[in-house]
Motif scaffolding. Sequence first.
Motif, PDB file in Angstrom:
ATOM      1  N   ASP A 298       7.431  -4.986   4.646  1.00 51.69           N
ATOM      2  CA  ASP A 298       6.611  -6.174   4.895  1.00 51.69           C
ATOM      3  C   ASP A 298       6.005  -6.683   3.603  1.00 51.69           C
ATOM      4  N   HIS A 299       5.600  -5.740   2.748  1.00 50.74           N
ATOM      5  CA  HIS A 299       4.978  -6.134   1.484  1.00 50.74           C
ATOM      6  C   HIS A 299       5.984  -6.851   0.592  1.00 50.74           C
ATOM      7  N   GLU A 300       7.247  -6.374   0.592  1.00 49.56           N
ATOM      8  CA  GLU A 300       8.262  -6.999  -0.246  1.00 49.56           C
ATOM      9  C   GLU A 300       8.569  -8.411   0.220  1.00 49.56           C
ATOM     10  N   ASP A 301       8.411  -8.664   1.532  1.00 48.33           N
ATOM     11  CA  ASP A 301       8.739  -9.987   2.069  1.00 48.33           C
ATOM     12  C   ASP A 301       7.830 -11.075   1.520  1.00 48.33           C
ATOM     13  N   ILE A 302       6.628 -10.713   1.095  1.00 56.28           N
ATOM     14  CA  ILE A 302       5.680 -11.743   0.663  1.00 56.28           C
ATOM     15  C   ILE A 302       5.374 -11.676  -0.826  1.00 56.28           C
ATOM     16  N   VAL A 303       6.118 -10.840  -1.560  1.00 55.51           N
ATOM     17  CA  VAL A 303       5.857 -10.750  -2.988  1.00 55.51           C
ATOM     18  C   VAL A 303       6.083 -12.095  -3.666  1.00 55.51           C
ATOM     19  N   ASP A 304       7.158 -12.786  -3.258  1.00 53.70           N
ATOM     20  CA  ASP A 304       7.467 -14.066  -3.881  1.00 53.70           C
ATOM     21  C   ASP A 304       6.560 -15.188  -3.424  1.00 53.70           C
ATOM     22  N   GLU A 305       5.752 -14.925  -2.431  1.00 49.03           N
ATOM     23  CA  GLU A 305       4.880 -15.964  -1.894  1.00 49.03           C
ATOM     24  C   GLU A 305       3.451 -15.799  -2.378  1.00 49.03           C
ATOM     25  N   ASP A 306       3.246 -14.940  -3.372  1.00 49.65           N
ATOM     26  CA  ASP A 306       1.890 -14.624  -3.789  1.00 49.65           C
ATOM     27  C   ASP A 306       1.308 -15.636  -4.756  1.00 49.65           C
ATOM     28  N   VAL A 307       1.996 -16.740  -5.004  1.00 48.09           N
ATOM     29  CA  VAL A 307       1.459 -17.807  -5.840  1.00 48.09           C
ATOM     30  C   VAL A 307       1.648 -19.109  -5.080  1.00 48.09           C
ATOM     31  N   ASP A 308       0.590 -19.882  -4.976  1.00 42.40           N
ATOM     32  CA  ASP A 308       0.714 -21.136  -4.237  1.00 42.40           C
ATOM     33  C   ASP A 308       1.233 -22.225  -5.169  1.00 42.40           C
ATOM     34  N   GLU A 309       1.349 -23.435  -4.620  1.00 44.04           N
ATOM     35  CA  GLU A 309       1.951 -24.522  -5.379  1.00 44.04           C
ATOM     36  C   GLU A 309       1.124 -24.902  -6.589  1.00 44.04           C
ATOM     37  N   ASP A 310      -0.169 -24.637  -6.562  1.00 43.81           N
ATOM     38  CA  ASP A 310      -1.035 -24.989  -7.682  1.00 43.81           C
ATOM     39  C   ASP A 310      -1.099 -23.889  -8.721  1.00 43.81           C
ATOM     40  N   GLY A 311      -0.389 -22.803  -8.476  1.00 41.31           N
ATOM     41  CA  GLY A 311      -0.389 -21.717  -9.429  1.00 41.31           C
ATOM     42  C   GLY A 311      -1.501 -20.733  -9.252  1.00 41.31           C
ATOM     43  N   ASP A 312      -2.328 -20.878  -8.229  1.00 41.34           N
ATOM     44  CA  ASP A 312      -3.419 -19.936  -8.017  1.00 41.34           C
ATOM     45  C   ASP A 312      -2.880 -18.665  -7.390  1.00 41.34           C
ATOM     46  N   ALA A 313      -3.216 -17.551  -7.969  1.00 40.42           N
ATOM     47  CA  ALA A 313      -2.739 -16.274  -7.437  1.00 40.42           C
ATOM     48  C   ALA A 313      -3.448 -15.941  -6.145  1.00 40.42           C
ATOM     49  N   ILE A 314      -2.689 -15.432  -5.204  1.00 41.94           N
ATOM     50  CA  ILE A 314      -3.244 -15.019  -3.925  1.00 41.94           C
ATOM     51  C   ILE A 314      -3.644 -13.554  -4.024  1.00 41.94           C
ATOM     52  N   HIS A 315      -4.842 -13.264  -3.608  1.00 40.82           N
ATOM     53  CA  HIS A 315      -5.346 -11.891  -3.650  1.00 40.82           C
ATOM     54  C   HIS A 315      -4.530 -11.001  -2.732  1.00 40.82           C
ATOM     55  N   ASP A 316      -4.043  -9.898  -3.251  1.00 46.41           N
ATOM     56  CA  ASP A 316      -3.243  -8.976  -2.440  1.00 46.41           C
ATOM     57  C   ASP A 316      -3.511  -7.568  -2.923  1.00 46.41           C
ATOM     58  N   ASN A 317      -4.185  -6.784  -2.134  1.00 46.03           N
ATOM     59  CA  ASN A 317      -4.467  -5.403  -2.500  1.00 46.03           C
ATOM     60  C   ASN A 317      -3.619  -4.424  -1.710  1.00 46.03           C
ATOM     61  N   ASN A 318      -2.560  -4.956  -1.050  1.00 46.59           N
ATOM     62  CA  ASN A 318      -1.610  -4.113  -0.322  1.00 46.59           C
ATOM     63  C   ASN A 318      -2.253  -3.378   0.833  1.00 46.59           C
ATOM     64  N   GLU A 319      -3.328  -3.930   1.383  1.00 47.42           N
ATOM     65  CA  GLU A 319      -3.906  -3.334   2.590  1.00 47.42           C
ATOM     66  C   GLU A 319      -3.041  -3.670   3.785  1.00 47.42           C
ATOM     67  N   GLY A 320      -2.981  -2.739   4.723  1.00 43.52           N
ATOM     68  CA  GLY A 320      -2.155  -2.936   5.890  1.00 43.52           C
ATOM     69  C   GLY A 320      -2.847  -3.762   6.951  1.00 43.52           C
ATOM     70  N   ASP A 321      -2.036  -4.363   7.823  1.00 39.73           N
ATOM     71  CA  ASP A 321      -2.582  -5.097   8.955  1.00 39.73           C
ATOM     72  C   ASP A 321      -2.616  -4.187  10.179  1.00 39.73           C
ATOM     73  N   PRO A 322      -3.128  -4.652  11.314  1.00 48.17           N
ATOM     74  CA  PRO A 322      -3.276  -3.764  12.481  1.00 48.17           C
ATOM     75  C   PRO A 322      -1.974  -3.178  13.013  1.00 48.17           C
ATOM     76  N   THR A 323      -0.825  -3.706  12.595  1.00 50.84           N
ATOM     77  CA  THR A 323       0.450  -3.185  13.107  1.00 50.84           C
ATOM     78  C   THR A 323       1.115  -2.211  12.148  1.00 50.84           C
TER      79      THR A 323
END
Length: 909
Positions: A298-323
């Motif tokens: 799941d983490h690999e699926d969103i690695v490429d999505e961790d930067v938005d169109e404006d170049g701002d980095a999305i915070h990701d500390n690899n915490e898991g979700d409820p599933t």
Amino acid sequence: MSGVDGDDDGDDEEPVRNTNSETFVIAVRDLIHGNRYVYARSLTTSSLTPPRWYGKRYRKDGRTWKRRIRATDENWSSLMDAMTDAYLVWKYSDLQSPPSSHPDYNFYISTIDLYTLENTAHILRDQNTEPNVALVRAGYLGNSPLNPSLAISLQTLNLFYTLRLFKASLSVEAFAKTLCHLYKIPYRRGYRSALSDAFDVYLAILRKVDSRVPKELGHDGPDYRVKNSCPACCYKLEDEPRLDIQRMWVVDGNNSLKRIKGISGREIADTRVFSSDYYLSPEFVDQYANEVKARAQDHEDIVDEDVDEDGDAIHDNNEGDPTDGGEDDETDPVLAKLLKTCAEKWKASARDELKKMWAVFKECGIFASACRHGFILWIVDMIESGELAKYPLAMVAKALEVFGDQWILGYDIGCRFIRTILASSLGPKFQEKKCRTCVNAFHGYTHNIICQQHNHPLSIIGMGLEDLETLERVFSASNQLALITRYMNAYRRRVFIDVYFRQWDREKYQNLARTIHNNYVQALDIIEEDGEAVQDMLKELQITEKDLETYFEDEVNHFRDLGTELEDVHAVAYVELLQKFRSLHTEYEEASSSFRLHIPDDYTPLSQHQQYTSALSETRKAETKRRVIGEQRDRVLDELVQMEVQMGIPEGQRWQPASPQYIQALQYMKKRKYQQALESLYKLVVQRLFELHRLNLSQTGYKMRTHISQALQKRSQAIRNAVRRYNTAATALDPPRPTLDWSKVSHFSFLDEFNILQDTRHSVFDKPWAQANIRETMKRYRRVARAQEEIVRCNVEIRRLHTSIVNEDLEFVSILQRLEDQHSPNYGPVLEYIERRRGVNRLLMEQIQRTYTLPHFTGIKTPGIRKRQEPDPSHCSSDLAPVVTDHSPSNQPSVSVEHMGEPLFSHGS
């Protein structure tokens, strides 16, 4: 105009004092372009002269906004207790004598009063009274703590507060514009700031007052609100029926109440932190931050999505979700695969909103919990994240601490979340208390049908008719807050959310008896209508209720095996390995002799040097090819030998193309693709049809039906793909099998239209529970069973509410008498609380009497005795409401709604 006073360096100028009985010069501070100026204006006893603006700069203020706001807050805090006492005197005191004053300290001040539209007020005070304390005692609140230049009447602030209780989207700016319109002056942004600052202080005074009332009532123990806010859930009685599920509550996240964070990550100057018993602290929540890690895939699926169109980095500390918590159950791979499918759908639906959420917002919404009647339990801010596992885990931890045993938690991904709980540090206590999770009724219909059979409320014994969609209704109403909280600072956002949910709980209490009454009526209608229909169908079909229970079990077992192969897949795999080994062996022999036997057709004699170079190159290529094929053949041979050992095939008796086992497996392999495509299509079609039939779309409202159709759109796409695969496999057979047209399949309504599915090995056409009339009977039978459980629960809940009202009024009588004898300054706010509560209780009693008069009411119509609970040593003695035991059901008459006087119940009742 908002002023900021107090410098932590201690170098503030002295306030200008009154030097003339006719004139009082007030120092006014204004913040313009980062500088601070001091102006003077003359206020006479007869009229207010226009302010004279002096351009002379007094001094430059080098403080930052953060220091100014902190200093202002500290100055207000030092006055808060005295201002609260003055507020109680102003609102509740009957004394007509004026306060002590001295002419040298009395002053005039500009005012805003929606009721009188006065411009000025004369305030009396003495040398020992701070200006703001004197203002509050006179019914006003200043705009700054030390040298107020403007005062807003408490009645005006109270009107704004009351309006906001019932219209949460009403903004400070809108109310400020209203005041300007009434005063016939043009609106300026500074007026909004002044009103906002004054309203903050007014709310702080109200919180001070509200904190005194619970202490006098004995309601100030730890977690008292959660343990006692909903009498129907909490107020357990002696000798009441034992419920299979002691308490139902729900959790869910809402992303509407977001808050924009500072530009480029800059912090807002207002660093105040608001806390209340509704909010779980970030420190408590972060204790469970490391309980669950995001799954790698799941983490690999969103690695490429961790930067938005404006170049701002999305915070990701690899915490898991409820599933993400918990390992797949190897002992039950079918169920594990099922839960994984549910989790994947949940992740897919949440992915779009998470892609660009974290880079823009500081708080991305709230994660909330509530009881089944809608009372809010706890709230958590989701900080720069979606629904991480730590949010529901923190609430489960709090519930395990506060609640009793055998409760059930509703969550839209509850089927998977229970594995996360069991894999966390909360698992042992969760199992010890015999708790469980399930899915919400509405969301549950988009889950796999096997999940519904285990986790849907309609399938769980003891759930009654509860749908557990409480928070959907909560969020639908609270979304109006998003209009005004999106750009607030963190402190004010929390304050407004807290005010909203306190009023929400008050309204939930006022409507509690009506909610139980409606549930009772709904259950009676189902028992009467569906119960009669079930009995008629049983006679017509010549089956019994025991047969229906058998059908339920058979259906569960059937869908667990749906899509699995019944033939020996090991034989198929063995034959495939044999074919692959023979193919590689043939290739190896050909590669070994290719150079010796092959002479090109266009062969031409070469020079000696050219012949040697060319021969060496060709020899190397041939040798490499031979070696690679040889290694592949050896690996396949090793696998082949291992499989022969596992299958018990004796050495030297390897299957040959003429062997009967080989021929049988080969025949199955020819139609295997067809069978697999058919099984996949069958599984998707049957599940979809049974889910839609179970949902009963024909009797569902338009909006809900539209929403469900959108939720099932992905599954329809899956069926389209399955139809395509089936048609490919069917045409490859000899003779070809019939193909399907998607345009017709998409409109099929039940199994009898899928004649092609009779060719499957898991056919349900011979199953009695697959018949339309029996399925309808099964559905109604289950609804009747849940309705009967709902009647039992409503009987318990309404008697709990009745008893709590009786006991509460007995408490009120003694508390008011004690405060009156002590001449307590808190008598006024306590009396106001009790009067409001008694008015609501009278309304509740009217509704309770309506329920008691229902033709088929089966409960007890007299109050009971509250069950004593063992005190928690870690909590204070006031943790639970006082238990009144001097009356019993035998001598406790049914209370008449005609008793509308004060108190609501007399001592003799």
